[in-house]
Scaffold this active site. Structure first.
Site, PDB file in Angstrom:
ATOM      1  N   PRO A 142       0.760  -1.409   0.032  1.00  0.00           N
ATOM      2  CG  PRO A 142       0.364  -0.477   2.147  1.00  0.00           C
ATOM      3  CD  PRO A 142       1.200  -1.946   1.400  1.00  0.00           C
ATOM      4  CB  VAL A 190      -0.911   3.776  -5.714  1.00  0.00           C
ATOM      5  CG1 VAL A 190      -0.274   5.115  -5.437  1.00  0.00           C
ATOM      6  CG2 VAL A 190       0.182   3.028  -6.570  1.00  0.00           C
ATOM      7  CB  ALA A 196      -3.313   2.919   4.163  1.00  0.00           C
ATOM      8  CG  ASN A 197      -5.686   2.035  -1.556  1.00  0.00           C
ATOM      9  OD1 ASN A 197      -6.080   3.060  -0.924  1.00  0.00           O
ATOM     10  ND2 ASN A 197      -5.731   1.756  -2.892  1.00  0.00           N
ATOM     11  NE  ARG A 198      -9.558  -3.813   3.757  1.00  0.00           N
ATOM     12  CZ  ARG A 198      -9.957  -3.695   5.036  1.00  0.00           C
ATOM     13  NH1 ARG A 198      -9.085  -4.293   5.844  1.00  0.00           N
ATOM     14  NH2 ARG A 198     -10.871  -2.895   5.344  1.00  0.00           N
TER      15      ARG A 198
END
Ligand code: C5P
Length: 224
Positions: free
Chosen positions: A17, A96, A29-31
């Site tokens: 991430p 991202v 954040a992304n997982r």
């Protein structure tokens, strides 16, 4: 040496991430565990490639035998990719964040008794895949993106390939029912100019080995 087919080749892999700070202690954040990206870097290394492994804060460790460039934000990731060029291929497996916090604070945000969190303003992050795919100078001959989708997976992924300008897209269905997200397996479809090719449900290392093999085939073809 058929097992070292990527000897002398340089491949950039983004993984994990990105973390986009809100203040020094909080982030967006992304997982992403980073497992698929790490497996791809290891598979490319096993074929003899020099790998620049540009990773956000992932759960899984970086593989041995690759050049690890640890970054935090999307902007840092883009800069690291730029510095790692030139490359024979780029595999953008990172999840991202699409936006960063434009009004991130230098100090920790405190509760002010209003019951409200101060408003966040967002600014778009660079799209690293689109940027590298559309480079006029120094574009890697093979650029591979990922498309994690929950609906109309193939249509969305094929459209994404054209929109971003990458050569291949690895599409996967991450709807919760598949159990893919955070799991050990992946069911992907490789989309290229030649069409769509669905692979069986495989472990992430197996997906990585197949993809690395295909990359080696492609770069070998381009040399002849
Ligand atoms: O647009 P979307 O995020 O679905 O695209 C996914 C693909 O684009 C992945 O390969 C991901 O690594 C890449 N990407 C990127 N930079 C961004 C957003 C996505 O490289 N800012």
């Amino acid at each position: 040496l058929p097992s070292r087919r990527l000897m002398g080749r340089h491949v950039i892999v983004t993984s994990g991430p990105t973390h986009e700070p809100i203040d020094p202690v909080r982030y967006i954040a992304n997982r992403s565990s980073g497992a698929q990206g790490a497996a791809i870097a290891a598979a490319l290394r096993d074929l003899g490639a020099r790998v620049s492994f540009i990773t956000g804060p992932a759960e899984v460790p970086a593989p041995e035998g690759v050049d690890v460039i640890a970054v935090e934000t999307a902007r840092e990731m883009r800069d690291a990719v730029e510095r790692a060029l030139p490359a024979d291929a780029a595999v953008m497996a990172a999840a991202v964040a699409d936006w960063h916090v434009a009004n991130a604070r230098a100090g920790k945000i405190k509760k002010d008794g209003s019951g409200q969190m101060p408003g966040l303003q967002f600014a778009e992050n660079p799209d690293i895949l689109a940027w590298i795919s559309q480079l006029h100078q120094g574009r890697p001959p093979l650029v591979v993106g990922f498309a994690a989708e929950t609906d109309n997976v193939l249509e969305n992924a094929a459209a994404k390939r054209l929109r971003k300008g990458c050569d291949w897209i690895v599409a996967n269905d991450v709807s919760p029912a598949t159990g893919i997200m955070g799991g050990h397996e992946n069911a992907v479809t490789l989309i290229s100019d030649a069409g769509a090719e669905s692979w069986p449900r495989l472990s992430k290392p197996e997906v990585a080995r197949r993809l690395a093999d295909r990359i080696a085939d492609e770069l070998a073809g381009a040399r002849e």
